[in-house]
Design a protein around this motif. Sequence first.
Motif, PDB file in Angstrom:
ATOM      1  N   ILE A  65      29.534  69.850  14.550  1.00  0.00           N
ATOM      2  CA  ILE A  65      28.447  69.780  13.472  1.00  0.00           C
ATOM      3  C   ILE A  65      29.220  69.935  12.171  1.00  0.00           C
ATOM      4  CG2 ILE A  65      26.756  71.159  11.858  1.00  0.00           C
ATOM      5  CD1 ILE A  65      25.256  71.851  14.329  1.00  0.00           C
ATOM      6  N   GLU A  66      30.355  70.718  12.282  1.00  0.00           N
ATOM      7  CA  GLU A  66      31.240  70.921  10.987  1.00  0.00           C
ATOM      8  C   GLU A  66      31.886  69.562  10.888  1.00  0.00           C
ATOM      9  OE1 GLU A  66      33.918  74.132   8.637  1.00  0.00           O
ATOM     10  OE2 GLU A  66      33.159  74.515  10.546  1.00  0.00           O
ATOM     11  N   LYS A  67      32.551  69.091  11.994  1.00  0.00           N
ATOM     12  CA  LYS A  67      33.096  67.732  12.133  1.00  0.00           C
ATOM     13  C   LYS A  67      32.701  66.557  11.468  1.00  0.00           C
ATOM     14  CE  LYS A  67      36.091  65.042  14.986  1.00  0.00           C
ATOM     15  NZ  LYS A  67      36.484  64.884  16.651  1.00  0.00           N
ATOM     16  N   ASP A  68      31.274  66.343  12.097  1.00  0.00           N
ATOM     17  CA  ASP A  68      30.437  65.171  11.969  1.00  0.00           C
ATOM     18  C   ASP A  68      29.725  65.217  10.398  1.00  0.00           C
ATOM     19  OD1 ASP A  68      31.402  64.434  14.547  1.00  0.00           O
ATOM     20  OD2 ASP A  68      29.302  64.377  15.307  1.00  0.00           O
ATOM     21  N   PHE A  69      29.408  66.157  10.069  1.00  0.00           N
ATOM     22  CA  PHE A  69      28.584  66.441   8.844  1.00  0.00           C
ATOM     23  C   PHE A  69      29.382  67.252   7.733  1.00  0.00           C
ATOM     24  CE2 PHE A  69      25.755  66.451  12.655  1.00  0.00           C
ATOM     25  CZ  PHE A  69      24.991  65.142  12.452  1.00  0.00           C
ATOM     26  N   GLY A  70      30.295  67.728   8.107  1.00  0.00           N
ATOM     27  CA  GLY A  70      31.230  68.318   6.712  1.00  0.00           C
ATOM     28  C   GLY A  70      30.609  69.596   6.228  1.00  0.00           C
ATOM     29  N   PHE A  71      29.951  70.334   7.027  1.00  0.00           N
ATOM     30  CA  PHE A  71      29.498  71.733   6.530  1.00  0.00           C
ATOM     31  C   PHE A  71      29.241  72.534   8.042  1.00  0.00           C
ATOM     32  CE2 PHE A  71      25.893  69.127   6.034  1.00  0.00           C
ATOM     33  CZ  PHE A  71      24.921  69.580   7.050  1.00  0.00           C
ATOM     34  N   GLY A  72      29.402  73.744   7.801  1.00  0.00           N
ATOM     35  CA  GLY A  72      28.831  75.003   8.976  1.00  0.00           C
ATOM     36  C   GLY A  72      27.609  75.272   8.817  1.00  0.00           C
ATOM     37  N   VAL A  73      26.899  75.386   9.938  1.00  0.00           N
ATOM     38  CA  VAL A  73      25.616  76.093  10.036  1.00  0.00           C
ATOM     39  C   VAL A  73      25.660  77.047  11.152  1.00  0.00           C
ATOM     40  CG1 VAL A  73      24.517  74.219   8.923  1.00  0.00           C
ATOM     41  CG2 VAL A  73      24.660  74.483  11.310  1.00  0.00           C
ATOM     42  N   PRO A  74      25.111  78.094  10.908  1.00  0.00           N
ATOM     43  CA  PRO A  74      24.930  79.066  11.950  1.00  0.00           C
ATOM     44  C   PRO A  74      24.079  78.377  13.410  1.00  0.00           C
ATOM     45  CG  PRO A  74      24.341  80.208   9.959  1.00  0.00           C
ATOM     46  CD  PRO A  74      24.501  78.867   9.787  1.00  0.00           C
ATOM     47  N   VAL A  75      24.416  78.670  14.630  1.00  0.00           N
ATOM     48  CA  VAL A  75      23.895  78.009  15.736  1.00  0.00           C
ATOM     49  C   VAL A  75      23.570  78.957  16.743  1.00  0.00           C
ATOM     50  CG1 VAL A  75      23.800  76.304  17.669  1.00  0.00           C
ATOM     51  CG2 VAL A  75      24.886  75.857  15.414  1.00  0.00           C
ATOM     52  N   ILE A  76      22.308  79.263  17.393  1.00  0.00           N
ATOM     53  CA  ILE A  76      22.026  80.267  18.118  1.00  0.00           C
ATOM     54  C   ILE A  76      21.532  79.266  19.419  1.00  0.00           C
ATOM     55  CG2 ILE A  76      20.595  82.034  19.026  1.00  0.00           C
ATOM     56  CD1 ILE A  76      20.469  82.761  15.904  1.00  0.00           C
ATOM     57  N   VAL A  77      21.980  79.616  20.873  1.00  0.00           N
ATOM     58  CA  VAL A  77      21.740  78.769  21.897  1.00  0.00           C
ATOM     59  C   VAL A  77      21.283  79.646  22.898  1.00  0.00           C
ATOM     60  CG1 VAL A  77      22.625  77.583  23.596  1.00  0.00           C
ATOM     61  CG2 VAL A  77      23.617  77.089  21.388  1.00  0.00           C
ATOM     62  N   PHE A  78      20.086  79.457  23.516  1.00  0.00           N
ATOM     63  CA  PHE A  78      19.620  80.351  24.890  1.00  0.00           C
ATOM     64  C   PHE A  78      18.943  79.258  25.852  1.00  0.00           C
ATOM     65  CE2 PHE A  78      17.163  80.749  20.979  1.00  0.00           C
ATOM     66  CZ  PHE A  78      15.758  79.932  21.292  1.00  0.00           C
ATOM     67  N   THR A  79      18.881  79.916  26.850  1.00  0.00           N
ATOM     68  CA  THR A  79      18.152  79.204  28.051  1.00  0.00           C
ATOM     69  C   THR A  79      16.811  79.129  28.166  1.00  0.00           C
ATOM     70  OG1 THR A  79      18.310  81.065  29.714  1.00  0.00           O
ATOM     71  CG2 THR A  79      20.323  79.736  29.618  1.00  0.00           C
ATOM     72  N   ILE A  80      16.409  78.043  28.941  1.00  0.00           N
ATOM     73  CA  ILE A  80      14.935  78.422  28.944  1.00  0.00           C
ATOM     74  C   ILE A  80      14.347  79.556  29.469  1.00  0.00           C
ATOM     75  CG2 ILE A  80      14.834  77.184  31.133  1.00  0.00           C
ATOM     76  CD1 ILE A  80      12.033  75.641  30.298  1.00  0.00           C
ATOM     77  N   GLU A  81      14.943  80.149  30.229  1.00  0.00           N
ATOM     78  CA  GLU A  81      14.530  81.314  30.932  1.00  0.00           C
ATOM     79  C   GLU A  81      14.627  82.539  29.865  1.00  0.00           C
ATOM     80  OE1 GLU A  81      16.892  79.388  32.429  1.00  0.00           O
ATOM     81  OE2 GLU A  81      15.493  78.731  34.107  1.00  0.00           O
ATOM     82  N   ASP A  82      15.643  82.447  28.794  1.00  0.00           N
ATOM     83  CA  ASP A  82      15.592  83.558  27.738  1.00  0.00           C
ATOM     84  C   ASP A  82      14.475  83.351  26.927  1.00  0.00           C
ATOM     85  OD1 ASP A  82      18.115  84.617  28.805  1.00  0.00           O
ATOM     86  OD2 ASP A  82      19.261  83.027  27.202  1.00  0.00           O
ATOM     87  N   LEU A  83      14.183  81.992  26.601  1.00  0.00           N
ATOM     88  CA  LEU A  83      12.935  81.782  25.914  1.00  0.00           C
ATOM     89  C   LEU A  83      11.507  82.364  26.417  1.00  0.00           C
ATOM     90  CD1 LEU A  83      11.761  80.690  23.069  1.00  0.00           C
ATOM     91  CD2 LEU A  83      11.706  78.233  24.235  1.00  0.00           C
ATOM     92  N   LYS A  84      11.341  81.979  27.480  1.00  0.00           N
ATOM     93  CA  LYS A  84      10.251  82.500  28.358  1.00  0.00           C
ATOM     94  C   LYS A  84      10.090  83.963  28.413  1.00  0.00           C
ATOM     95  CE  LYS A  84       9.846  78.579  31.660  1.00  0.00           C
ATOM     96  NZ  LYS A  84      10.146  78.209  33.063  1.00  0.00           N
ATOM     97  N   GLU A  85      11.317  84.590  28.491  1.00  0.00           N
ATOM     98  CA  GLU A  85      11.086  85.959  28.306  1.00  0.00           C
ATOM     99  C   GLU A  85      10.983  86.665  27.035  1.00  0.00           C
ATOM    100  OE1 GLU A  85      14.633  89.653  28.424  1.00  0.00           O
ATOM    101  OE2 GLU A  85      14.927  87.995  30.134  1.00  0.00           O
ATOM    102  N   MET A  86      11.408  85.907  26.170  1.00  0.00           N
ATOM    103  CA  MET A  86      11.143  86.109  24.560  1.00  0.00           C
ATOM    104  C   MET A  86       9.976  86.090  24.263  1.00  0.00           C
ATOM    105  SD  MET A  86      14.764  85.105  22.386  1.00  0.00           S
ATOM    106  CE  MET A  86      15.145  83.801  23.441  1.00  0.00           C
ATOM    107  N   ILE A  87       9.101  85.102  24.720  1.00  0.00           N
ATOM    108  CA  ILE A  87       7.839  84.588  24.467  1.00  0.00           C
ATOM    109  C   ILE A  87       6.958  85.848  25.199  1.00  0.00           C
ATOM    110  CG2 ILE A  87       5.886  83.093  25.165  1.00  0.00           C
ATOM    111  CD1 ILE A  87       7.875  80.600  24.267  1.00  0.00           C
TER     112      ILE A  87
END
Length: 182
Positions: A65-87
């Motif tokens: 993202i920083e390379k392509d768009f010229g700025f940094g942003v926070p990114v959070i990644v999780f699996t579908i299983e993690d999302l199911k658990e959180m829901i």
Amino acid sequence: MIKYISILRGINVGGKKVIKMDALRKMYENLGFQNVTTYIQSGNVIFKGDDTEITQITEKISLQIEKDFGFGVPVIVFTIEDLKEMINQNPFVNDSNKDISHLHVTFLSSEINSANKNGIKGKKQDGEEVCISEKAIYLYCPKGYSKTKLTNTFIENTLGVTATTRNWKTTTKLLQIADQIE
């Protein structure tokens, strides 16, 4: 392949850090991810990948993202299983006294130090409720999320982790999309 969801914090807000979803989707595809789908303009991306180390995926996405768009942003990644658990762990969703349009989930980049949880709970305002789990903070904000003091910045500063919030409708839609991709 594993199904992942990534959520970016602070893009396309007030005309700052603008990333078009087509360009973001293409960037993910160029990184080797498959079945890349975006949802709304706030940086929600559902995809499949062979990688199993979430920190490596997160770093790969952040750097690109920083390379392509010229700025940094926070990114959070999780699996579908993690999302199911959180829901499934949302303690407010089945309370008939709560309007689900006032439910929000703050996703956390890593597990938090339990000693800091009281600082979060102490900031809630009248009528608000908060529940903290290992991977997420569940918020009930009956006056609206824009009125709460439990903002991403406050949570990040208090807990020392990256955080980003989505409303309940978006959260459940991400799972629906993830369930549908092949």
